[in-house]
Design a protein around this motif. Structure first.
Motif, mmCIF file in Angstrom:
data_model
loop_
_atom_site.group_PDB
_atom_site.id
_atom_site.type_symbol
_atom_site.label_atom_id
_atom_site.label_comp_id
_atom_site.label_asym_id
_atom_site.label_seq_id
_atom_site.Cartn_x
_atom_site.Cartn_y
_atom_site.Cartn_z
ATOM 1 N N UNK A 3 0.854 -1.177 0.000
ATOM 2 C CA UNK A 3 0.000 0.000 0.000
ATOM 3 C C UNK A 3 0.894 1.232 0.000
ATOM 4 N N UNK A 4 0.901 1.970 -1.100
ATOM 5 C CA UNK A 4 1.696 3.189 -1.239
ATOM 6 C C UNK A 4 0.845 4.375 -0.783
ATOM 7 N N UNK A 130 -2.968 5.251 -1.968
ATOM 8 C CA UNK A 130 -3.834 6.041 -1.095
ATOM 9 C C UNK A 130 -3.283 7.466 -1.064
ATOM 10 N N UNK A 131 -4.168 8.458 -1.113
ATOM 11 C CA UNK A 131 -3.767 9.865 -1.094
ATOM 12 C C UNK A 131 -4.195 10.494 0.227
ATOM 13 N N UNK A 181 -6.088 3.391 -7.235
ATOM 14 C CA UNK A 181 -6.370 4.311 -6.130
ATOM 15 C C UNK A 181 -7.462 3.696 -5.267
ATOM 16 N N UNK A 182 -7.148 3.471 -3.976
ATOM 17 C CA UNK A 182 -8.076 2.760 -3.097
ATOM 18 C C UNK A 182 -8.669 3.628 -2.002
ATOM 19 N N UNK A 183 -8.137 4.813 -1.770
ATOM 20 C CA UNK A 183 -8.777 5.727 -0.824
ATOM 21 C C UNK A 183 -8.187 7.121 -0.965
ATOM 22 N N UNK A 184 -9.017 8.118 -0.611
ATOM 23 C CA UNK A 184 -8.602 9.521 -0.575
ATOM 24 C C UNK A 184 -8.923 10.057 0.812
#
Length: 326
Positions: A3-4, A130-131, A181-184
């Motif tokens: 997970x980056x 994830x951002x 992209x898995x979450x913001x």
């Protein structure tokens, strides 16, 4: 799978500039949470730092102000010199093409470095992205990812934004490739205010006029592409401290602008703490008192980096993504 997690800071509303170590406390909270798990996640933390890119230009402007014979006769010169200049100055400079490119280049190089080891890209099939964005950093990153003003036909030979976009699945120029992209997570974000530049035809304006700063078409394109592949709504958490003057709700706004049917976006506004006595006092202060308290304090605006509520929600969201998207 890895997970980056990409972090990007905003503008400090206190006296000093944001330091390169801005994300250390939140990263520590996330790592501590991970260490307590029976099955630990492979987390790659990538804090981006652009806080000194615009410093020289703002210092030149401040020097011109201070040479004015009226400067010493003006009120709030300390606030004007620090918080107001940094907050409005960084926004204005980023909008300009010259300084905007300098900020983007910094973000591009640091993102590539964070995704590389020994000169080789470390992204593996199944890796997730994830951002975590703060304040003006939300506006800067979302502008780079989604604004039409960075499209190739408008930037001549500059390809930096395209290189950033191609890292993420669902964005041009390589929509079918890149990290999922898995979450913001947006913290103390004023991005809802920028919806004012996205409004179309509200006063009889010709729809044929291009709106180069509108991020909604590409953001909707990304969310739609993610849903088609993952069959799940993208988690978006918007964190708000009750005393933060820069933070605004996003839940209803984005549901209206991006996802009216609520099918592709799972967005929630989260209060990081309940309003206290000070918050109620601020609501009854005079305009002058309020401006001085808000602009000279700023603790609430930077509080997210030390918040257990924020860390727990980010980690839980990442953990759920890992179980759903192995």
């Amino acid at each position: 799978m890895t997970d980056h997690i990409i972090f990007i800071h905003g503008v400090n509303t206190r006296e000093s500039r944001v330091e390169p170590t801005y994300a250390d406390n939140l990263i520590h909270l996330l790592l501590r949470k991970n260490e307590s798990q029976a099955e630990q996640l492979d987390l790659n933390m990538i804090p981006l730092y652009w806080g000194d890119v615009t410093k020289q230009d703002e210092e030149m402007l401040l020097d011109m102000y201070q040479r004015s014979p009226l400067w010493k006769k003006m009120n709030f010169t300390a606030i004007r010199s620090n918080q107001l200049l940094q907050f409005t100055g960084d926004a204005a400079l980023f909008i300009s093409r010259y300084d905007g490119v300098r900020v983007i280049e910094r973000l591009r190089l640091q993102t590539i470095a964070g995704l590389n080891k020994n000169g080789l890209m470390v992204i593996k099939p199944g890796d997730r992205l994830h951002l975590v964005t703060h304040s003006m950093g939300t506006v800067i990153l979302f502008d780079a990812l989604f604004s039409a003003r960075w499209d190739p036909e408008k930037t001549s030979d500059y390809q930096g934004v395209q290189q950033i976009r191609q890292i993420i699945f669902g964005l041009d120029p390589k929509m079918g490739q890149g990290l999922t992209l898995c979450s913001i997570h947006t913290m103390g974000s004023p991005i809802s205010l920028y919806s004012l530049i996205m409004i179309k035809n509200s006063n009889g304006v010709d729809d044929s006029i291009p709106n180069t700063h509108d991020i909604t078409p590409k953001l909707q394109q990304l969310l739609t592409a993610l849903y088609a592949v993952l069959q799940r709504r993208l988690p978006w958490r918007n964190y708000i401290h009750p005393g933060d003057p820069v933070a605004y709700p996003l839940e209803d706004l984005l549901a209206m602008m991006i996802d009216p049917s609520q099918q592709i976006l799972d967005i929630k506004d989260i209060l990081t703490q309940e309003p206290g006595l000070l918050d109620r006092l601020l609501n009854t202060a005079t305009l002058g008192e309020l401006a001085e308290i808000v602009l000279s304090g700023g603790r609430s605006h930077s509080s997210y980096w030390n918040s257990e509520v924020v860390a727990n929600e980010i980690f839980d969201t990442i953990q759920k993504s890992a179980s759903i998207i192995p």
